[in-house]
Design a protein around this motif. Structure first.
Motif, PDB file in Angstrom:
ATOM      1  N   MET A  92     -17.520  16.077 -23.077  1.00  0.00           N
ATOM      2  CA  MET A  92     -16.096  15.868 -23.323  1.00  0.00           C
ATOM      3  C   MET A  92     -15.897  15.422 -24.768  1.00  0.00           C
ATOM      4  SD  MET A  92     -13.099  16.038 -21.793  1.00  0.00           S
ATOM      5  CE  MET A  92     -13.372  15.887 -20.032  1.00  0.00           C
ATOM      6  N   LYS A  93     -14.813  15.873 -25.375  1.00  0.00           N
ATOM      7  CA  LYS A  93     -14.476  15.471 -26.735  1.00  0.00           C
ATOM      8  C   LYS A  93     -13.947  14.028 -26.718  1.00  0.00           C
ATOM      9  CE  LYS A  93     -12.834  18.259 -30.073  1.00  0.00           C
ATOM     10  NZ  LYS A  93     -11.880  19.159 -30.756  1.00  0.00           N
ATOM     11  N   PHE A  94     -14.433  13.231 -27.660  1.00  0.00           N
ATOM     12  CA  PHE A  94     -13.970  11.857 -27.852  1.00  0.00           C
ATOM     13  C   PHE A  94     -13.619  11.679 -29.318  1.00  0.00           C
ATOM     14  CE2 PHE A  94     -15.649  11.096 -23.763  1.00  0.00           C
ATOM     15  CZ  PHE A  94     -15.316   9.825 -23.341  1.00  0.00           C
ATOM     16  N   GLY A  95     -12.475  11.086 -29.593  1.00  0.00           N
ATOM     17  CA  GLY A  95     -12.079  10.781 -30.961  1.00  0.00           C
ATOM     18  C   GLY A  95     -12.432   9.340 -31.312  1.00  0.00           C
ATOM     19  N   TRP A  96     -12.859   9.126 -32.543  1.00  0.00           N
ATOM     20  CA  TRP A  96     -13.219   7.805 -33.058  1.00  0.00           C
ATOM     21  C   TRP A  96     -12.511   7.593 -34.382  1.00  0.00           C
ATOM     22  CZ3 TRP A  96     -17.152   4.829 -30.595  1.00  0.00           C
ATOM     23  CH2 TRP A  96     -17.801   5.472 -29.536  1.00  0.00           C
ATOM     24  N   ARG A  97     -12.415   6.334 -34.791  1.00  0.00           N
ATOM     25  CA  ARG A  97     -11.919   5.989 -36.124  1.00  0.00           C
ATOM     26  C   ARG A  97     -12.933   5.071 -36.788  1.00  0.00           C
ATOM     27  NH1 ARG A  97      -6.378   5.094 -33.580  1.00  0.00           N
ATOM     28  NH2 ARG A  97      -5.184   6.917 -34.161  1.00  0.00           N
ATOM     29  N   ARG A  98     -13.152   5.318 -38.082  1.00  0.00           N
ATOM     30  CA  ARG A  98     -14.082   4.499 -38.859  1.00  0.00           C
ATOM     31  C   ARG A  98     -13.308   3.763 -39.944  1.00  0.00           C
ATOM     32  NH1 ARG A  98     -17.313   9.096 -41.099  1.00  0.00           N
ATOM     33  NH2 ARG A  98     -15.266  10.002 -40.904  1.00  0.00           N
ATOM     34  N   GLY A  99     -13.275   2.435 -39.842  1.00  0.00           N
ATOM     35  CA  GLY A  99     -12.679   1.607 -40.886  1.00  0.00           C
ATOM     36  C   GLY A  99     -13.709   1.253 -41.928  1.00  0.00           C
ATOM     37  N   ALA A 100     -14.971   1.331 -41.568  1.00  0.00           N
ATOM     38  CA  ALA A 100     -16.099   1.115 -42.477  1.00  0.00           C
ATOM     39  C   ALA A 100     -16.629   2.473 -42.916  1.00  0.00           C
ATOM     40  CB  ALA A 100     -17.195   0.321 -41.771  1.00  0.00           C
ATOM     41  N   SER A 101     -17.241   2.512 -44.078  1.00  0.00           N
ATOM     42  CA  SER A 101     -17.803   3.768 -44.588  1.00  0.00           C
ATOM     43  C   SER A 101     -19.167   4.029 -43.979  1.00  0.00           C
ATOM     44  CB  SER A 101     -17.955   3.699 -46.110  1.00  0.00           C
ATOM     45  OG  SER A 101     -16.687   3.637 -46.714  1.00  0.00           O
ATOM     46  N   GLY A 102     -19.402   5.288 -43.634  1.00  0.00           N
ATOM     47  CA  GLY A 102     -20.720   5.665 -43.143  1.00  0.00           C
ATOM     48  C   GLY A 102     -20.665   6.666 -42.016  1.00  0.00           C
ATOM     49  N   GLN A 103     -21.847   7.088 -41.623  1.00  0.00           N
ATOM     50  CA  GLN A 103     -22.019   8.048 -40.535  1.00  0.00           C
ATOM     51  C   GLN A 103     -21.878   7.351 -39.188  1.00  0.00           C
ATOM     52  OE1 GLN A 103     -22.518  11.409 -40.619  1.00  0.00           O
ATOM     53  NE2 GLN A 103     -22.603  11.475 -38.392  1.00  0.00           N
ATOM     54  N   LEU A 104     -21.104   7.918 -38.301  1.00  0.00           N
ATOM     55  CA  LEU A 104     -20.959   7.404 -36.937  1.00  0.00           C
ATOM     56  C   LEU A 104     -22.190   7.787 -36.124  1.00  0.00           C
ATOM     57  CD1 LEU A 104     -19.134   6.176 -34.658  1.00  0.00           C
ATOM     58  CD2 LEU A 104     -18.323   8.518 -34.271  1.00  0.00           C
ATOM     59  N   THR A 105     -22.763   6.822 -35.424  1.00  0.00           N
ATOM     60  CA  THR A 105     -23.845   7.083 -34.476  1.00  0.00           C
ATOM     61  C   THR A 105     -23.390   6.649 -33.098  1.00  0.00           C
ATOM     62  OG1 THR A 105     -24.863   4.917 -34.852  1.00  0.00           O
ATOM     63  CG2 THR A 105     -25.642   6.754 -36.224  1.00  0.00           C
ATOM     64  N   ILE A 106     -23.869   7.345 -32.087  1.00  0.00           N
ATOM     65  CA  ILE A 106     -23.443   7.052 -30.711  1.00  0.00           C
ATOM     66  C   ILE A 106     -24.662   7.074 -29.806  1.00  0.00           C
ATOM     67  CG2 ILE A 106     -21.980   7.769 -28.784  1.00  0.00           C
ATOM     68  CD1 ILE A 106     -20.300   9.334 -30.887  1.00  0.00           C
ATOM     69  N   GLU A 107     -24.740   6.087 -28.916  1.00  0.00           N
ATOM     70  CA  GLU A 107     -25.777   6.080 -27.886  1.00  0.00           C
ATOM     71  C   GLU A 107     -25.150   5.544 -26.611  1.00  0.00           C
ATOM     72  OE1 GLU A 107     -27.901   1.791 -28.726  1.00  0.00           O
ATOM     73  OE2 GLU A 107     -28.694   3.561 -29.757  1.00  0.00           O
ATOM     74  N   GLY A 108     -25.830   5.765 -25.500  1.00  0.00           N
ATOM     75  CA  GLY A 108     -25.296   5.259 -24.249  1.00  0.00           C
ATOM     76  C   GLY A 108     -26.268   5.443 -23.115  1.00  0.00           C
ATOM     77  N   HIS A 109     -25.992   4.714 -22.036  1.00  0.00           N
ATOM     78  CA  HIS A 109     -26.843   4.799 -20.842  1.00  0.00           C
ATOM     79  C   HIS A 109     -25.990   4.540 -19.607  1.00  0.00           C
ATOM     80  CE1 HIS A 109     -26.836   0.489 -21.829  1.00  0.00           C
ATOM     81  NE2 HIS A 109     -26.907   0.320 -20.522  1.00  0.00           N
TER      82      HIS A 109
END
Length: 175
Positions: A92-109
């Motif tokens: 599923m598509k999820f939208g995120w916002r970054r207030g800090a600079s950098g690459q978004l990483t995602i993990e989960g369990h």
């Protein structure tokens, strides 16, 4: 030096519903008595001056406006959004916002039974800050804890994943 901003919501009642790593590895089926204490939006949209009632996070990283599903439940149903991978995972598509600079990483369990870890796709081309579209790929339905991060900043949320019937019609060949 950036301060570490972490928002973790495990349960409305506290830590009692959060399983240990040993529980996650040993559980082979959903455990009874463990509720999926889904995260509700807190209105914080990273990097934005105004609140967004559909977002959840902190000033550095947030999920939403799309991604925080109604009642905390991502539903994969016939005719609905999302896709099924060749190995049966649910994307599923999820939208995120970054207030800090950098690459978004995602993990989960998965927190209510054993399952392979969450997979994610974070495409390039969205710049170093601001909005970031992603796909979250859940190997199974169930209760999932997801953490997104940019640099030292993280946000963690809980979501329930439900598949109805054969799920959405879109079949996607992702590794």
């Amino acid at each position: 030096m950036r301060s570490k901003a972490t928002v973790v919501v495990l349960s409305c009642l506290g830590w009692v519903a959060a399983p240990t790593r040993a529980d996650q590895v040993s559980a082979s089926s959903p455990r009874t008595g463990v509720e999926c204490a889904v995260t509700i939006p807190n209105g914080i949209a990273a990097g934005e001056d105004h609140p967004d009632p559909r977002s959840y996070g902190n000033v550095h990283v947030s999920v939403g406006p799309f991604g925080m599903w109604p009642d905390g439940t991502v539903v994969f149903k016939p005719g609905g959004a999302g896709f099924i991978t060749r190995d049966g995972a649910l994307g599923m598509k999820f939208g995120w916002r970054r207030g800090a600079s950098g690459q978004l990483t995602i993990e989960g369990h998965r927190v209510d039974a054993a399952a392979p870890p969450l997979r994610s796709e974070v495409p390039t081309g969205y710049g170093d800050r601001g909005f970031q579209a992603t796909y979250l790929i859940f190997p199974t339905p169930g209760c999932w804890e997801v953490t997104g991060g940019v640099g030292d900043a993280t946000v963690t949320f809980i979501t329930r994943v439900v598949k109805i019937g054969d799920g959405p019609a879109w079949r996607r060949n992702v590794p």
